[in-house]
Design a protein around this motif. Structure first.
Motif, PDB file in Angstrom:
ATOM      1  N   TYR A 335      -7.269  13.154 -14.388  1.00 42.94           N
ATOM      2  CA  TYR A 335      -8.291  12.305 -13.773  1.00 42.94           C
ATOM      3  C   TYR A 335      -8.373  12.536 -12.264  1.00 42.94           C
ATOM      4  O   TYR A 335      -9.155  11.900 -11.572  1.00 42.94           O
ATOM      5  N   THR A 337      -5.948  12.075  -9.920  1.00 41.67           N
ATOM      6  CA  THR A 337      -5.224  11.167  -9.027  1.00 41.67           C
ATOM      7  C   THR A 337      -3.751  11.518  -8.892  1.00 41.67           C
ATOM      8  O   THR A 337      -3.010  10.787  -8.273  1.00 41.67           O
ATOM      9  N   PRO A 356     -11.330  11.369  -8.936  1.00 39.46           N
ATOM     10  CA  PRO A 356     -11.927  10.729 -10.101  1.00 39.46           C
ATOM     11  C   PRO A 356     -13.423  10.988 -10.252  1.00 39.46           C
ATOM     12  O   PRO A 356     -13.914  11.126 -11.374  1.00 39.46           O
ATOM     13  N   SER A 357     -14.136  11.101  -9.136  1.00 43.16           N
ATOM     14  CA  SER A 357     -15.571  11.291  -9.289  1.00 43.16           C
ATOM     15  C   SER A 357     -15.877  12.638  -9.958  1.00 43.16           C
ATOM     16  O   SER A 357     -16.862  12.753 -10.699  1.00 43.16           O
ATOM     17  N   LEU A 360     -15.290  12.046 -13.681  1.00 46.38           N
ATOM     18  CA  LEU A 360     -16.391  11.263 -14.259  1.00 46.38           C
ATOM     19  C   LEU A 360     -17.612  12.147 -14.472  1.00 46.38           C
ATOM     20  O   LEU A 360     -18.308  12.046 -15.482  1.00 46.38           O
ATOM     21  N   LYS A 372      -5.601  -5.200 -13.022  1.00 49.43           N
ATOM     22  CA  LYS A 372      -5.843  -5.985 -11.806  1.00 49.43           C
ATOM     23  C   LYS A 372      -5.899  -5.103 -10.568  1.00 49.43           C
ATOM     24  O   LYS A 372      -6.720  -5.308  -9.699  1.00 49.43           O
ATOM     25  N   ALA A 373      -5.006  -4.142 -10.485  1.00 51.04           N
ATOM     26  CA  ALA A 373      -4.965  -3.310  -9.286  1.00 51.04           C
ATOM     27  C   ALA A 373      -5.921  -2.126  -9.374  1.00 51.04           C
ATOM     28  O   ALA A 373      -6.410  -1.649  -8.363  1.00 51.04           O
ATOM     29  N   GLU A 374      -6.180  -1.647 -10.592  1.00 53.64           N
ATOM     30  CA  GLU A 374      -6.917  -0.397 -10.702  1.00 53.64           C
ATOM     31  C   GLU A 374      -8.208  -0.507 -11.495  1.00 53.64           C
ATOM     32  O   GLU A 374      -9.112   0.299 -11.325  1.00 53.64           O
ATOM     33  N   GLY A 375      -8.269  -1.482 -12.366  1.00 54.87           N
ATOM     34  CA  GLY A 375      -9.418  -1.527 -13.260  1.00 54.87           C
ATOM     35  C   GLY A 375     -10.542  -2.412 -12.780  1.00 54.87           C
ATOM     36  O   GLY A 375     -11.706  -2.153 -13.052  1.00 54.87           O
ATOM     37  N   LEU A 376     -10.201  -3.456 -12.058  1.00 50.78           N
ATOM     38  CA  LEU A 376     -11.207  -4.469 -11.756  1.00 50.78           C
ATOM     39  C   LEU A 376     -11.310  -4.758 -10.272  1.00 50.78           C
ATOM     40  O   LEU A 376     -10.380  -4.532  -9.511  1.00 50.78           O
ATOM     41  N   MET A 388     -20.255  -1.054 -12.098  1.00 52.09           N
ATOM     42  CA  MET A 388     -19.652  -0.290 -11.010  1.00 52.09           C
ATOM     43  C   MET A 388     -19.616   1.227 -11.226  1.00 52.09           C
ATOM     44  O   MET A 388     -19.801   1.988 -10.287  1.00 52.09           O
ATOM     45  N   ALA A 389     -19.360   1.658 -12.469  1.00 50.70           N
ATOM     46  CA  ALA A 389     -19.185   3.095 -12.688  1.00 50.70           C
ATOM     47  C   ALA A 389     -20.509   3.813 -12.924  1.00 50.70           C
ATOM     48  O   ALA A 389     -20.549   5.040 -13.006  1.00 50.70           O
ATOM     49  N   LYS A 442     -17.113  -1.084 -18.539  1.00 47.40           N
ATOM     50  CA  LYS A 442     -17.527  -0.361 -17.337  1.00 47.40           C
ATOM     51  C   LYS A 442     -17.459   1.147 -17.554  1.00 47.40           C
ATOM     52  O   LYS A 442     -18.385   1.869 -17.205  1.00 47.40           O
ATOM     53  N   PHE A 443     -16.356   1.605 -18.142  1.00 47.29           N
ATOM     54  CA  PHE A 443     -16.190   3.047 -18.301  1.00 47.29           C
ATOM     55  C   PHE A 443     -16.972   3.596 -19.498  1.00 47.29           C
ATOM     56  O   PHE A 443     -17.433   4.733 -19.468  1.00 47.29           O
TER      57      PHE A 443
ATOM     58  N   ASN B 195     -11.410  -3.977  -3.583  1.00 47.42           N
ATOM     59  CA  ASN B 195     -10.345  -3.195  -4.218  1.00 47.42           C
ATOM     60  C   ASN B 195     -10.647  -1.707  -4.073  1.00 47.42           C
ATOM     61  O   ASN B 195     -11.385  -1.122  -4.856  1.00 47.42           O
ATOM     62  N   CYS B 202     -13.389   4.342 -10.236  1.00 44.71           N
ATOM     63  CA  CYS B 202     -14.641   4.340 -10.998  1.00 44.71           C
ATOM     64  C   CYS B 202     -15.699   5.178 -10.291  1.00 44.71           C
ATOM     65  O   CYS B 202     -16.883   5.053 -10.565  1.00 44.71           O
TER      66      CYS B 202
END
Lengths: 533, 350
Positions: A335, A337, A356-357, A360, A372-376, A388-389, A442-443, B195, B202
């Motif tokens: 991905y 990262t 990541p872009s 995608l 919480k930290a990475e998904g939302l 968002m995506a 989202k994904f 965030n 994303c």
């Protein structure tokens, strides 16, 4: 690009059973006589805005008992824990510990009554050492100066007593794997010798061996007279560790049983309000499809030999093995990262993913582990999160078409059955499983051809879990290539077409077809470690 | 509280600073004669416009979780260039174009440093401020020359009672609000502020958004500098010093979170008005009274923001950044041409 035929978001999501109709088997076993319980919650009600989180819920835990609290996402388990912990005030009802009614104004009151709570989220301070974290509240001092030497010794003793002697009290928490951090979190809670220890989803980040160690710890605490309340989604664990259980549904207590009096399926049905399928989706025979994703000469760790792997169109490849053997690194590298070397080919063409872009754009999505930290974006509205995506898709010269966004998000909310008051509610107001739905929604809107799942069902209830498995299988059947890392071996066995068992950054064994059994995966995890060691 | 929300805007968050503006106006009208006279209102609205325009960039940068400390000397360099280039024979329009270009360029460098080199914004922009301070000194040799082009002065001071600067500000309010609410850029700003990691994962253009945001901040500071030079007709060194902390204060008083992800430029507008009104009302009650009342309003605002946001943010402690901004509020906002006396008198050329 081999794009999965998914219109909008998550078309193939299976319909979740309706949560209507009274549950069967509401045979509630008699509670312990009033006053004899170690922890009792009587007729607790709690309302958040328009949502009744708890309605006259009861919980009664006998002394020196391991008591499981079960329920789906949103059933009120977390709310109940927070009320017992004094984190949030109750609307009605009372909490009784050791025969005394508690007036809980803050967590301090609950702690004073001997209740220690370990939450799903870690509360350790990453920069500080293990010993420092364990003894944070009362670091030993010598002549007014903190004596880290003594602290380290105390921590060492405490860890050894809990069977965690392999953790170095001097190492900073930041560098430890997630599962060890979780064990330290529990160790920290037991430092104060609590009367009642509440573990809220404490095993969700642990692998098989760690769960066993944790259970050993729980049993020895129980044998020493500590009452343990375990909040969990993993049905199997309840039968392994608990003496009794309480089942919540929609904020109400719908059953209280000694373990052994009911079957797992009965409990699942009770949680859901009706029968739920808990069988894994069928694995179709995969033809000799050409590899959709090909990894060549991959090195995740520079000192290990390169390896190659092919994944076919429509295949679900499981990544197994012990924690921290490079499964997460592989997905992160794919991905963009994490670092690694090697060639990635999609449908025979090499692709370069540096961030990541890029991924995608090539139709690769990663469903992150830490939502919480990475998904939302927790503070932002659910509608924005869902969009968002795919912002670009609904904008014109940089200007977002608001109506299209609204329609898109409403559709996603409807399909994913996301429970909310308003699409403008912050994502933080949703329950854990619902948040995960938002992340997936989202994904999925990217209509990906390769999906990378990082321990996706962590902290998700049974019903949502099996719905999720069917969704993954449907996506694969529609032509998606899925890589699934899971710390839950049962899940790997049930869902995956092949399982690559990792060891030190290398897929040391690839199991397929009939070879994939729980025993084989576990055996392979250990065998490869031994072979490598 | 339990009613279904119909938009992202929470009326209480946007309404509160405006309610305070009205309250401050009423208070001023009761206690101070001729407070609501058209002349005084004009003067106050112009003052608010300058700080409001300067704070455009700061609002955007704070929303995405950064901070721009280079505003003082971007502003100052803009001002001395505007007058200096005119003196060197460049046309007014040309000078303004160069000035805005320089501001944009400085912001661009800030943005690249933060986004690409991962320099912490605090360090990056503070360093930039120092560099530009040196550049301003070198360019002017210590004593700025020339006067602002006539049309900039007209824009700044208005003609025949037509307040051009207020009109310009109104236009910018609409443009900035549109950009923040309706564009991908704006959405990215909020997302990164809320965030950054999740935004990267994303696929949002995090780096580009950062670069653009800091560039806009440089641009708005340069525009502010040009307008201030136009107002007083001349430029002097140090004229930007008193705009740094107010540029943060008006954003935060408006209710925008200093941690990013939450707030709006519309709220900054109210913050700029409020700070100007209070500043103006307090001119008559002396320095001591000013300090007390000023501090009280800020404390109230800080408390109020805390109460309305802590539930959702679950963060109750003041951060270092907030404390820093806090101290800034205690320094009065300069009024152009009045209280912005240069700290160091430029060496008077013989």
């Amino acid at each position: 690009m081999g794009v999965v035929g998914v219109a909008g978001v998550g078309e193939p999501l299976p319909p979740l059973p309706q949560r209507s109709g009274p549950g069967r088997a509401d045979a509630v076993v008699p509670r312990p006589a009033p006053g004899s319980a170690a922890l009792e919650a009587r007729a607790i009600s709690k309302r958040f805005g328009g949502i009744q989180a708890l309605y006259r819920a009861d919980l009664s835990v006998a002394p020196a008992e391991v008591h499981a609290v079960l329920g789906e996402n949103g059933a009120g388990k977390s709310t109940l824990v927070k009320i017992v912990a004094g984190v949030i005030p109750l609307d009605e009802g009372e909490i009784v510990v050791g025969g005394e009614v508690l007036h809980l104004a803050s967590p301090r009151d609950s702690q004073a009554a001997g209740v220690a709570v370990v939450y799903q989220e870690l509360s350790l301070i990453p920069e500080l050492s293990v010993a420092h974290n364990l003894l944070l509240a009362k670091l030993p001092k010598r002549a007014g100066i903190i004596s880290m030497a003594r602290a380290n010794r105390l921590a060492e003793e405490a860890l050894a007593a809990l069977g965690l002697g392999y953790i170095d009290p001097r190492s900073p928490v930041r560098g430890l794997p997630l599962d060890q951090q979780q064990m330290i979190e529990i160790a920290k809670a037991t430092m104060v010798r609590p009367r009642v220890l509440v573990l809220d989803e404490a095993t969700s980040s642990l692998g098989g061996a760690e769960v066993e160690r944790l259970f050993g710890l729980v049993r020895s605490l129980r044998d020493q007279g500590t009452t343990v309340v375990v909040i969990t989604h993993r049905m199997g664990e309840v039968w392994t560790i608990a003496d009794a259980m309480t089942v919540l549904r929609d904020g109400r207590t719908v059953g209280r049983f000694p373990v052994g009096a009911v079957s797992q399926n009965e409990v699942v049905a009770l949680m859901a309000g009706q029968d739920v399928r808990t069988i894994f989706p069928e694995k179709p025979a995969l033809g000799a499809a050409r590899p959709a994703l090909e990894l060549r000469d991959v090195r995740l760790r520079p000192d290990r030999p390169p390896w190659s792997l092919q994944v076919r169109r429509g295949e679900i490849l499981g990544l197994g093995g012990l924690e921290g053997q490079g499964q997460r690194e592989l997905l992160a590298w794919l991905y963009g990262t994490a670092k690694g070397t090697g060639t990635v080919l999609m449908d025979g063409r090499p692709v370069r993913v540096r961030r990541p872009s890029d991924a995608l754009r090539h139709g690769i999505v990663l469903i992150p582990e830490d939502r919480k930290a990475e998904g939302l974006h927790l503070e932002l509205p659910v509608r924005w999160n869902l969009a968002m995506a795919t912002l670009r898709r609904r904008s014109h010269f940089g200007v977002i078409r608001m109506r299209a966004e609204r329609d898109f998000a409403d559709e996603a909310i409807r399909r994913l059955k996301i429970k909310l008051n308003s699409p403008f509610d912050a994502a933080s107001t949703l329950s854990g499983g619902t948040q995960q739905k938002v992340v997936i929604g989202k994904f999925m809107a990217r209509e990906p051809s390769v999906l990378l799942f990082v321990d996706p069902t962590r902290g998700i209830d049974v019903q949502t879990k099996f719905g999720f498995y069917e969704m993954v299988r449907d996506l694969a059947s529609a032509g998606a290539t899925c890589l699934l890392y899971s710390s839950d071996t049962e899940e790997l066995v049930g869902v995956c077409d092949r399982v690559a068992v990792f060891c030190d950054g290398v897929p040391a064994r690839v199991l397929q077809g009939e070879e994939i059994t729980q025993d084989a995966v576990v055996a392979a995890s250990f065998a490869v470690v031994e072979a490598a060691g | 509280m339990s009613s279904r929300r119909r938009s992202y805007v929470r009326p209480v968050e946007v309404g509160t600073p405006y309610a305070l503006v009205v309250l401050a106006l009423v208070g001023g009208a009761i206690t101070i004669p001729r407070f609501l006279s058209s002349g005084h209102l004009d003067s106050m609205s112009a003052t608010a416009a300058y700080i409001g325009i300067i704070a455009i960039g700061q609002t955007i940068v704070l929303l995405l979780g950064g901070i721009d400390l280079s505003i003082p000397y971007v502003l100052n360099l803009a001002a001395v260039l505007l007058t200096g280039l005119g003196a060197s024979g460049l046309s007014g329009g040309g000078s303004l174009a160069v000035v805005l270009g320089v501001g944009l360029g400085a912001g661009l460098v800030n943005g690249l440093g933060v986004a690409v080199l991962d320099v912490p914004p605090l360090v990056m922009t503070l360093g930039m401020n120092s560099v530009l301070q040196g550049v301003s000194l070198m360019y002017t040799g210590g004593s700025p020359v020339g006067t602002a082009p006539g049309f900039v002065t007209t824009l700044s001071t208005g003609v025949d009672g037509i307040p051009y600067v207020d009109m310009l500000w109104a236009g910018l309010v609409v443009a900035v609000t549109f950009a923040l609410v309706f564009t991908r850029f704006g959405r990215s700003v909020y997302s990164i502020g809320a965030n950054r990691r999740a935004s990267e994962l994303c696929g949002l253009p995090v780096r580009r958004t950062l670069v653009v945001a800091y560039a806009l901040s440089g641009l708005s500071a340069a525009l502010g500098g040009a307008l201030l030079a136009g107002y007083s007709g001349q430029a002097y060194l140090g004229m930007g010093d008193n705009y740094l902390l107010p540029s943060i204060a008006v954003v935060v008083i408006g209710g925008t979170s200093i941690l990013g992800g939450k707030g709006s430029y519309v709220q900054t507008v109210a913050g700029a008005m409020l700070i100007t009104i209070i500043e103006s009302a307090l001119l008559t009650i002396g320095q001591a009274g000013q300090d007390v009342l000023y501090g009280s309003v800020i404390l109230f605002m800080a408390y109020f923001n805390q109460v309305t946001t802590s539930a959702s943010r679950q963060r109750a402690r003041l951060t270092w950044g907030e404390i820093k901004a806090f101290r800034g509020w205690l320094e009065p906002v300069p009024r152009p041409g009045e209280s912005v006396a240069p700290e160091r008198e430029p060496a008077v050329p013989s």
